[in-house]
Design a protein around this motif. Structure first.
Motif, short mmCIF file in Angstrom:
data_model
loop_
_atom_site.label_atom_id
_atom_site.label_comp_id
_atom_site.label_asym_id
_atom_site.label_seq_id
_atom_site.Cartn_x
_atom_site.Cartn_y
_atom_site.Cartn_z
N VAL A 63 -8.59 8.47 -8.01
CA VAL A 63 -8.54 7.39 -9.01
C VAL A 63 -7.20 6.69 -8.96
CG1 VAL A 63 -8.76 6.87 -11.46
CG2 VAL A 63 -10.18 8.65 -10.45
N LEU A 64 -6.13 7.47 -8.82
CA LEU A 64 -4.78 6.90 -8.79
C LEU A 64 -4.59 5.96 -7.61
CD1 LEU A 64 -1.85 7.29 -10.16
CD2 LEU A 64 -1.44 8.84 -8.26
N CYS A 65 -4.96 6.44 -6.41
CA CYS A 65 -4.79 5.60 -5.22
C CYS A 65 -5.72 4.40 -5.25
CB CYS A 65 -5.05 6.44 -3.97
SG CYS A 65 -3.85 7.75 -3.67
N ALA A 66 -6.95 4.57 -5.72
CA ALA A 66 -7.89 3.45 -5.74
C ALA A 66 -7.42 2.35 -6.68
CB ALA A 66 -9.27 3.95 -6.17
N ILE A 79 7.12 -7.57 -1.99
CA ILE A 79 7.38 -8.08 -3.34
C ILE A 79 7.82 -6.96 -4.27
CG2 ILE A 79 6.31 -9.16 -5.34
CD1 ILE A 79 6.96 -11.07 -3.10
N LEU A 80 7.24 -5.76 -4.10
CA LEU A 80 7.55 -4.67 -5.01
C LEU A 80 9.03 -4.30 -4.94
CD1 LEU A 80 4.57 -2.20 -4.55
CD2 LEU A 80 5.03 -3.63 -6.52
N PRO A 81 9.68 -4.12 -6.09
CA PRO A 81 11.09 -3.71 -6.07
C PRO A 81 11.26 -2.23 -5.78
CG PRO A 81 10.35 -3.94 -8.33
CD PRO A 81 9.20 -4.40 -7.45
N TYR A 82 10.17 -1.51 -5.56
CA TYR A 82 10.22 -0.09 -5.26
C TYR A 82 9.14 0.21 -4.24
CZ TYR A 82 7.10 -0.90 -9.20
OH TYR A 82 6.16 -1.45 -10.04
N SER A 83 9.22 1.37 -3.62
CA SER A 83 8.25 1.74 -2.59
C SER A 83 6.95 2.22 -3.24
CB SER A 83 8.83 2.85 -1.72
OG SER A 83 9.01 4.03 -2.47
N PRO A 84 5.82 2.14 -2.51
CA PRO A 84 4.56 2.66 -3.06
C PRO A 84 4.65 4.14 -3.43
CG PRO A 84 4.13 1.28 -1.15
CD PRO A 84 5.62 1.45 -1.23
N ALA A 85 5.45 4.92 -2.68
CA ALA A 85 5.58 6.34 -3.01
C ALA A 85 6.22 6.53 -4.38
CB ALA A 85 6.41 7.05 -1.93
N HIS A 86 7.25 5.75 -4.70
CA HIS A 86 7.87 5.85 -6.02
C HIS A 86 6.92 5.34 -7.10
CE1 HIS A 86 11.51 6.28 -3.56
NE2 HIS A 86 12.06 6.84 -4.61
N PRO A 411 8.91 11.96 -4.82
CA PRO A 411 8.19 10.89 -4.12
C PRO A 411 7.86 11.22 -2.67
CG PRO A 411 10.02 10.00 -5.40
CD PRO A 411 10.18 11.48 -5.42
N LYS A 412 8.67 12.06 -2.05
CA LYS A 412 8.39 12.43 -0.66
C LYS A 412 7.07 13.19 -0.56
CE LYS A 412 10.18 12.38 3.55
NZ LYS A 412 10.59 11.13 4.23
N LEU A 413 6.83 14.11 -1.49
CA LEU A 413 5.56 14.83 -1.50
C LEU A 413 4.42 13.95 -1.98
CD1 LEU A 413 6.70 18.30 -2.92
CD2 LEU A 413 6.28 17.67 -0.53
N THR A 414 4.71 13.07 -2.92
CA THR A 414 3.67 12.17 -3.41
C THR A 414 3.18 11.24 -2.31
OG1 THR A 414 4.74 12.22 -5.58
CG2 THR A 414 3.14 10.48 -5.20
N GLN A 415 4.03 10.97 -1.32
CA GLN A 415 3.65 10.11 -0.22
C GLN A 415 2.49 10.69 0.59
OE1 GLN A 415 7.00 9.15 2.28
NE2 GLN A 415 6.29 7.05 2.61
N LEU A 416 2.25 11.99 0.48
CA LEU A 416 1.11 12.59 1.16
C LEU A 416 -0.21 12.05 0.64
CD1 LEU A 416 2.26 16.33 1.31
CD2 LEU A 416 2.31 14.65 3.16
N LEU A 417 -0.23 11.61 -0.60
CA LEU A 417 -1.47 11.07 -1.16
C LEU A 417 -1.89 9.77 -0.48
CD1 LEU A 417 -0.84 11.67 -4.98
CD2 LEU A 417 -2.01 13.14 -3.34
#
Length: 609
Positions: A63-66, A79-86, A411-417
């Motif tokens: 649900v989060l990724c979708a 455009i995002l001021p932060y990375s998708p992982a953050h 965020p490094k581990l969250t990037q696995l999602l």
């Protein structure tokens, strides 16, 4: 002991007790035999709870990724001021905090909080109305916008302001939900939500995500069909297969709990793992490119407000926040009723609904302050997972919340999602949304569905809830009143299917006169549900007190709470209302004066069973 004794009466499809009740309506209890293991064995042990929590986390991750992917596809790269992982890490952190609070002192149901699609439509309306025509995206969400290259266009500044406005709308949504919860408005409205209000809402909630599911599955139909087939086979065809005694179960456990239906309990975890591994072995890099951009993610990061940008509060953000709050509140109330029914509990009392929505609002405020464009709400896919696995536990929900908080700090581990294949997202959402849809259809039997009044309410509310969003999407010219905030508010509300279904069904059900038996509120319903309610009223009260009451340390503080906030915790004198008898089955409307004090109690109890 009362809990374990009540389950065989509810769950056995063939028993001497059921001979007294009309058999045709017995399937009203959804898949009753499949509830036996979870109902009789009590809370799962810690080892099994961790696996079930991991399973719910995978659904939450889908649900989060979708939801974030659908929003990021309308944003130009860079455009995002932060990375998708953050971005995912901050959302996971707020979801974990909200889930923990919800299961501890909110509704007390094992509900997982996740970014709901009800936040997505107002966010897209807010961003698209702010941008110049050169960079707006025509058609559906899958198209990519093009940056405006005209002199003086300032597209980057407009995008940044739009995203800040979306975060501001999430904060406004959370503040509004929290205020309504403190005032007890959700609990008061939930009293007037009978089967003819909740059932159309669940049906539309299940149907509303079909476009997004098809979009994700179309990336590779083979993997998507494989995942869906495995989930169906494990949860339904192999659901009755029992494995040998659990090695982690204590020896003192009752003999009826020695075997475990592992295929049904892990009917999401095993298929997702298999398809994910197959996708990796075949080298099918079907991952969302918008969320897998290379970035320098940190191993440890403490989320705090204002790290990148502060939310921007404007009249447009206020309008979008109001629509987010209304749609998310209706969705969450439907989740409360659905979860209570799946766990064979009475529907949540008013104080539990008010606390639940109030704490959901707190989670959305936290998400908005962290810069997330998506708030938190009770997750329909996770509730449907409870139906598939037939195992719902507060311990599992607590572990999911703690796991989300811990993973949100890295965020490094969250990037696995971001490596989850798109067909997995579509398959998980497809099966879980189908369960929500089917549960909505199975709820119509609680009312007289052959009544012309009820047929009109059901058909009108469902059809209009699906028609109006499509109508506005296909309109060649956007609706315009001359004032942008009003346009954002009306457009956001009219493209929210679950809001339209809940609002129309609530309005028609409570204004069109009808008998209690016709509306599914009377004690004389021709089904075994009414008989079970008469046979076990005290046990139902004990279950409600056990699952919906505040924790003991907080119960001692209830007498000290100011009078305007007494709606959040029932006082000792509140149960005295049960001495009132049921209202006469005359013709009436629920919003008429005096009716709300008599009928809602029996309605909630009948709906829960």
């Amino acid at each position: 002991m009362s809990r374990s004794q009540s389950c065989p009466i509810q769950l056995r499809p063939v028993s001497p007790q059921e001979a007294l009740a009309p058999p045709p309506l017995q399937p009203a209890v959804q898949n009753p035999s499949s509830h036996s293991w979870a109902s009789l064995c009590g809370p799962p042990p810690w080892g099994l709870s961790c696996l079930l929590a991991l399973q719910h986390f995978l659904v939450l991750a889908s649900v989060l990724c979708a939801s974030h992917l659908l929003l990021l596809r309308s944003v130009p790269p860079g455009i995002l001021p932060y990375s998708p992982a953050h971005l995912l890490a901050s959302s996971l952190f707020s979801c974990g905090v909200s889930t923990t609070l919800q299961t501890w002192m909110g509704s007390r149901l094992p509900l997982v909080q996740a970014p709901s699609l009800e936040f997505l439509a107002p966010a897209l309306v807010l961003t698209n109305r702010k941008l110049p025509l050169a960079i707006q995206t025509p058609g559906n969400f899958s198209g990519m916008p093009h940056l405006c290259e005209r002199p003086g266009c300032h597209s980057l500044e407009l995008w940044n302001d739009s995203l800040r406005e979306v975060s501001g709308a999430v904060v406004v949504s959370g503040l509004l939900q929290g205020t309504l919860g403190l005032l007890g408005a959700p609990g008061h409205l939930f009293r007037h939500c009978g089967p003819l209000v909740l059932a159309p809402s669940l049906v539309v909630a299940g149907l509303s995500a079909h476009r997004e599911v098809a979009l994700f599955c179309s990336s590779h139909w083979g993997l998507a069909l494989l995942l869906i087939s495995l989930m169906v086979v494990c949860s339904q065809h192999l659901g009755s297969c029992q494995l040998p005694p659990c090695p982690w179960r204590p020896a003192s456990t009752s003999s009826m709990c020695t075997c475990m239906p592992a295929f049904r309990l892990f009917s999401v975890l095993v298929p997702v793992a298999c398809v994910w591994v197959i996708s990796a072995l075949l080298g099918l890099g079907i991952i969302p490119l918008e969320m897998s951009a290379p970035s320098e993610a940190l191993w440890f990061w403490l989320p705090h407000p204002g790290e990148w940008v502060w939310p921007l509060l404007t009249p447009r953000a206020l309008a979008a926040g109001v629509s987010m709050a209304l749609a998310a509140s209706i969705s969450s109330l439907g989740c409360y009723a659905l979860c209570g029914r799946l766990l064979h509990l009475p529907s949540p009392p008013p104080h539990a609904c008010s606390r639940g929505l109030g704490l959901e609002g707190l989670g959305s405020v936290l998400a908005g302050l962290l810069g997330s464009p998506m708030g938190t709400a009770s997750s329909f896919p996770n509730v449907a997972t409870v139906s598939l696995t037939q195992a719902g536990s507060q311990r599992v929900a607590h572990l999911v919340g703690l796991f989300c908080v811990g993973l949100g700090l890295s965020p490094k581990l969250t990037q696995l999602l971001t490596t989850i294949p798109l067909p997995v997202l579509g398959g998980v959402l497809g099966v879980t949304q189908a369960v929500v849809l089917a549960t909505g259809f199975s709820s119509f039997h609680l009312a007289d569905i052959d009544s012309g009044r009820n047929v009109f309410i059901v058909g009108f509310s469902i059809f209009m809830a699906l028609l109006l969003p499509r109508w506005l999407r296909e309109a060649p010219v956007l609706m315009s009143t001359g004032w942008s905030p009003v346009d954002v508010l009306l457009h956001s509300l009219l493209i929210e299917p679950i809001f339209l279904a809940g609002f129309l069904a609530f309005l028609l059900e409570n204004t069109i006169p009808g008998t209690q038996l016709e509306r599914g509120l009377g004690p004389g319903l021709p089904s075994s549900l009414a008989a079970q309610e008469v046979q076990m009223p005290q046990k139902s009260k004990q279950k409600a007190a056990q699952h919906y009451e505040l924790p003991v340390p907080l119960q001692n503080l209830c007498p000290c709470i100011p009078q305007p906030l007494r709606c959040l915790c029932p006082l000792p004198e509140d149960p005295g209302n049960e001495e009132r008898g049921p209202a006469e089955p005359g013709e009436m409307a629920d919003l008429l004066p005096g009716f709300g004090e008599q009928c809602p109690r029996s309605s909630r109890e009948l709906w829960s069973h």
